[in-house]
Design a protein around this motif. Structure first.
Motif, PDB file in Angstrom:
ATOM      1  N   PHE A  42       1.192 -25.194  -4.845  1.00 39.22           N
ATOM      2  CA  PHE A  42       1.958 -26.427  -4.759  1.00 39.22           C
ATOM      3  C   PHE A  42       1.207 -27.558  -5.459  1.00 39.22           C
ATOM      4  O   PHE A  42       0.066 -27.856  -5.113  1.00 39.22           O
ATOM      5  CB  PHE A  42       2.217 -26.808  -3.296  1.00 39.22           C
ATOM      6  N   VAL A  43       1.867 -28.162  -6.414  1.00 34.85           N
ATOM      7  CA  VAL A  43       1.263 -29.255  -7.173  1.00 34.85           C
ATOM      8  C   VAL A  43       1.971 -30.556  -6.806  1.00 34.85           C
ATOM      9  O   VAL A  43       3.205 -30.654  -6.906  1.00 34.85           O
ATOM     10  CB  VAL A  43       1.392 -29.016  -8.695  1.00 34.85           C
ATOM     11  N   GLU A  44       1.186 -31.543  -6.404  1.00 36.36           N
ATOM     12  CA  GLU A  44       1.782 -32.828  -6.033  1.00 36.36           C
ATOM     13  C   GLU A  44       2.418 -33.487  -7.255  1.00 36.36           C
ATOM     14  O   GLU A  44       1.856 -33.504  -8.340  1.00 36.36           O
ATOM     15  CB  GLU A  44       0.733 -33.754  -5.427  1.00 36.36           C
ATOM     16  N   GLY A  45       3.609 -34.005  -7.051  1.00 33.83           N
ATOM     17  CA  GLY A  45       4.359 -34.611  -8.145  1.00 33.83           C
ATOM     18  C   GLY A  45       5.292 -33.633  -8.823  1.00 33.83           C
ATOM     19  O   GLY A  45       6.267 -34.037  -9.463  1.00 33.83           O
ATOM     20  N   LYS A  46       4.987 -32.346  -8.718  1.00 34.69           N
ATOM     21  CA  LYS A  46       5.829 -31.301  -9.301  1.00 34.69           C
ATOM     22  C   LYS A  46       6.625 -30.575  -8.227  1.00 34.69           C
ATOM     23  O   LYS A  46       7.840 -30.393  -8.369  1.00 34.69           O
ATOM     24  CB  LYS A  46       4.961 -30.308 -10.077  1.00 34.69           C
ATOM     25  N   HIS A  47       5.931 -30.151  -7.181  1.00 37.48           N
ATOM     26  CA  HIS A  47       6.582 -29.414  -6.101  1.00 37.48           C
ATOM     27  C   HIS A  47       6.834 -30.262  -4.855  1.00 37.48           C
ATOM     28  O   HIS A  47       7.717 -29.938  -4.063  1.00 37.48           O
ATOM     29  CB  HIS A  47       5.744 -28.187  -5.702  1.00 37.48           C
ATOM     30  N   TYR A  48       6.074 -31.305  -4.708  1.00 34.84           N
ATOM     31  CA  TYR A  48       6.266 -32.173  -3.544  1.00 34.84           C
ATOM     32  C   TYR A  48       5.775 -33.581  -3.849  1.00 34.84           C
ATOM     33  O   TYR A  48       5.026 -33.812  -4.807  1.00 34.84           O
ATOM     34  CB  TYR A  48       5.541 -31.607  -2.323  1.00 34.84           C
ATOM     35  N   ILE A  49       6.229 -34.507  -3.023  1.00 37.09           N
ATOM     36  CA  ILE A  49       5.799 -35.900  -3.120  1.00 37.09           C
ATOM     37  C   ILE A  49       5.191 -36.273  -1.776  1.00 37.09           C
ATOM     38  O   ILE A  49       5.828 -36.090  -0.734  1.00 37.09           O
ATOM     39  CB  ILE A  49       6.980 -36.834  -3.427  1.00 37.09           C
ATOM     40  N   ALA A  50       3.977 -36.755  -1.802  1.00 36.55           N
ATOM     41  CA  ALA A  50       3.294 -37.165  -0.574  1.00 36.55           C
ATOM     42  C   ALA A  50       3.340 -38.691  -0.476  1.00 36.55           C
ATOM     43  O   ALA A  50       2.748 -39.385  -1.304  1.00 36.55           O
ATOM     44  CB  ALA A  50       1.856 -36.669  -0.567  1.00 36.55           C
ATOM     45  N   LEU A  51       4.054 -39.197   0.516  1.00 32.80           N
ATOM     46  CA  LEU A  51       4.185 -40.641   0.689  1.00 32.80           C
ATOM     47  C   LEU A  51       3.217 -41.142   1.750  1.00 32.80           C
ATOM     48  O   LEU A  51       3.122 -40.562   2.835  1.00 32.80           O
ATOM     49  CB  LEU A  51       5.617 -40.995   1.102  1.00 32.80           C
ATOM     50  N   THR A  52       2.521 -42.203   1.430  1.00 34.76           N
ATOM     51  CA  THR A  52       1.605 -42.842   2.385  1.00 34.76           C
ATOM     52  C   THR A  52       1.628 -44.354   2.137  1.00 34.76           C
ATOM     53  O   THR A  52       2.147 -44.825   1.125  1.00 34.76           O
ATOM     54  CB  THR A  52       0.153 -42.350   2.213  1.00 34.76           C
ATOM     55  N   GLY A  53       1.053 -45.095   3.061  1.00 35.82           N
ATOM     56  CA  GLY A  53       0.856 -46.530   2.893  1.00 35.82           C
ATOM     57  C   GLY A  53       2.116 -47.300   2.571  1.00 35.82           C
ATOM     58  O   GLY A  53       3.187 -47.092   3.153  1.00 35.82           O
ATOM     59  N   ALA A  54       2.006 -48.217   1.613  1.00 30.55           N
ATOM     60  CA  ALA A  54       3.106 -49.111   1.258  1.00 30.55           C
ATOM     61  C   ALA A  54       4.315 -48.339   0.734  1.00 30.55           C
ATOM     62  O   ALA A  54       5.463 -48.709   1.000  1.00 30.55           O
ATOM     63  CB  ALA A  54       2.629 -50.123   0.212  1.00 30.55           C
ATOM     64  N   GLU A  55       4.043 -47.266  -0.025  1.00 28.09           N
ATOM     65  CA  GLU A  55       5.152 -46.476  -0.564  1.00 28.09           C
ATOM     66  C   GLU A  55       5.963 -45.843   0.562  1.00 28.09           C
ATOM     67  O   GLU A  55       7.192 -45.794   0.507  1.00 28.09           O
ATOM     68  CB  GLU A  55       4.625 -45.394  -1.509  1.00 28.09           C
ATOM     69  N   LEU A  56       5.285 -45.369   1.598  1.00 32.64           N
ATOM     70  CA  LEU A  56       5.974 -44.767   2.730  1.00 32.64           C
ATOM     71  C   LEU A  56       6.774 -45.823   3.495  1.00 32.64           C
ATOM     72  O   LEU A  56       7.911 -45.569   3.911  1.00 32.64           O
ATOM     73  CB  LEU A  56       4.965 -44.095   3.667  1.00 32.64           C
ATOM     74  N   ARG A  57       6.198 -47.006   3.674  1.00 41.12           N
ATOM     75  CA  ARG A  57       6.917 -48.069   4.387  1.00 41.12           C
ATOM     76  C   ARG A  57       8.188 -48.472   3.632  1.00 41.12           C
ATOM     77  O   ARG A  57       9.247 -48.672   4.229  1.00 41.12           O
ATOM     78  CB  ARG A  57       6.003 -49.284   4.575  1.00 41.12           C
ATOM     79  N   THR A  58       8.054 -48.571   2.319  1.00 42.52           N
ATOM     80  CA  THR A  58       9.228 -48.904   1.500  1.00 42.52           C
ATOM     81  C   THR A  58      10.293 -47.822   1.620  1.00 42.52           C
ATOM     82  O   THR A  58      11.491 -48.111   1.747  1.00 42.52           O
ATOM     83  CB  THR A  58       8.826 -49.058   0.024  1.00 42.52           C
ATOM     84  N   PHE A  59       9.853 -46.569   1.586  1.00 46.68           N
ATOM     85  CA  PHE A  59      10.783 -45.445   1.706  1.00 46.68           C
ATOM     86  C   PHE A  59      11.520 -45.484   3.042  1.00 46.68           C
ATOM     87  O   PHE A  59      12.740 -45.296   3.097  1.00 46.68           O
ATOM     88  CB  PHE A  59      10.008 -44.127   1.562  1.00 46.68           C
ATOM     89  N   LYS A  60      10.790 -45.750   4.127  1.00 43.23           N
ATOM     90  CA  LYS A  60      11.410 -45.810   5.456  1.00 43.23           C
ATOM     91  C   LYS A  60      12.473 -46.898   5.508  1.00 43.23           C
ATOM     92  O   LYS A  60      13.567 -46.692   6.046  1.00 43.23           O
ATOM     93  CB  LYS A  60      10.339 -46.067   6.522  1.00 43.23           C
ATOM     94  N   ASN A  61      12.143 -48.058   4.960  1.00 45.35           N
ATOM     95  CA  ASN A  61      13.101 -49.166   4.976  1.00 45.35           C
ATOM     96  C   ASN A  61      14.346 -48.839   4.163  1.00 45.35           C
ATOM     97  O   ASN A  61      15.471 -49.124   4.576  1.00 45.35           O
ATOM     98  CB  ASN A  61      12.446 -50.441   4.424  1.00 45.35           C
ATOM     99  N   GLU A  62      14.145 -48.233   3.005  1.00 48.18           N
ATOM    100  CA  GLU A  62      15.278 -47.876   2.154  1.00 48.18           C
ATOM    101  C   GLU A  62      16.177 -46.848   2.832  1.00 48.18           C
ATOM    102  O   GLU A  62      17.404 -46.959   2.784  1.00 48.18           O
ATOM    103  CB  GLU A  62      14.780 -47.344   0.810  1.00 48.18           C
ATOM    104  N   MET A  63      15.580 -45.859   3.452  1.00 47.99           N
ATOM    105  CA  MET A  63      16.365 -44.824   4.109  1.00 47.99           C
ATOM    106  C   MET A  63      17.070 -45.373   5.348  1.00 47.99           C
ATOM    107  O   MET A  63      18.200 -44.993   5.648  1.00 47.99           O
ATOM    108  CB  MET A  63      15.481 -43.637   4.490  1.00 47.99           C
ATOM    109  N   ARG A  64      16.414 -46.283   6.058  1.00 45.19           N
ATOM    110  CA  ARG A  64      17.037 -46.869   7.247  1.00 45.19           C
ATOM    111  C   ARG A  64      18.269 -47.682   6.841  1.00 45.19           C
ATOM    112  O   ARG A  64      19.331 -47.562   7.437  1.00 45.19           O
ATOM    113  CB  ARG A  64      16.035 -47.761   7.982  1.00 45.19           C
ATOM    114  N   ILE A  65      18.136 -48.499   5.790  1.00 44.78           N
ATOM    115  CA  ILE A  65      19.256 -49.299   5.309  1.00 44.78           C
ATOM    116  C   ILE A  65      20.367 -48.403   4.786  1.00 44.78           C
ATOM    117  O   ILE A  65      21.548 -48.620   5.040  1.00 44.78           O
ATOM    118  CB  ILE A  65      18.782 -50.260   4.195  1.00 44.78           C
TER     119      ILE A  65
END
Length: 226
Positions: A42-65
């Motif tokens: 598994f290669v990050e960016g190719k097979h999966y995306i690992a979200l942490t920190g500010a990127e994860l917070r932004t993702f949560k807000n976008e998905m919630r909205i």
């Protein structure tokens, strides 16, 4: 039928571990075990995306909205699965306090299908590729095709076969006009009938010559796409 909630990150469609587990008829623990057992593949960016920190917070807000504001049918993809959906609600529950999140791309979903190697996993993977991962891409391509307009430049004045065909039809129409004028001024029934039959013959000739003209295609000098 199972409603698969659309998840996007970094400009592409992805799936959560819970979504893949539901689709492949397995468990989240099994998905995690497959990942750890085959971590080198598994290669990050190719097979999966690992979200942490500010990127994860932004993702949560976008998905919630997205979950609150969008109608259900606007943000769902139908897939053949009888298991009860969990993915639609986990963004406000399981992910609320998560400090990191793994999202699986199309290629990541393929590796999980290979690891499971079940008929169900392969069947659903094929469906996901066509109707989930690449659905947006296909829509964009179709829109681009529809948006293109092609204008073709021609020059009929220099297209001899078409000019000759047009002149032939013009000649037929001139003959028709002359015969019709004769019919209008006829004083003898026999002469009127003769002219009338000639009109019918010319009408047949006009139809034939028009068909020949319609079959001719002009020479394209230049194509312009806009």
């Amino acid at each position: 039928m199972h409603n698969l909630f659309v998840v996007e990150s970094r400009g592409q469609r992805v799936l959560t571990s819970a979504q893949i587990a539901d689709c492949y008829d397995t468990t989240v623990d099994c998905i995690r075990q497959n990942f750890h057992a085959n971590r080198s593949r598994f290669v990050e960016g190719k097979h999966y995306i690992a979200l942490t920190g500010a990127e994860l917070r932004t993702f949560k807000n976008e998905m919630r909205i997205s979950h609150i504001d969008k109608k259900q049918e606007e943000n769902e993809v139908r897939i053949p699965h009888s298991a009860e959906s969990k993915a639609k609600y986990q963004f406000n529950t399981q992910f609320k306090y998560a400090k990191s999140l793994y999202l699986w791309t199309e290629k990541g979903a393929l590796l999980h299908a290979k690891s499971l190697n079940t008929d169900k996993a392969w069947q659903v993977y094929d469906y996901l590729v066509d109707f989930y991962f690449r659905a947006k891409e296909t829509l964009i391509e179709n829109n681009n095709i529809q948006a293109k307009h092609i204008s073709k430049k021609i020059n009929i004045a220099n297209d001899l076969p078409i000019i000759q065909a047009i002149q032939k039809v013009q000649k037929d129409l001139t003959c028709m006009d002359v015969l019709l004028e004769k019919c209008k001024t006829a004083t003898w029934e026999s002469k009127y009938n003769d002219d009338k039959y000639e009109v019918a013959e010319i009408a047949t000739l006009i139809t034939r010559d028009l068909c020949s003209l319609l079959e001719l295609k002009p020479n394209i000098i230049k194509e312009v796409t806009y």
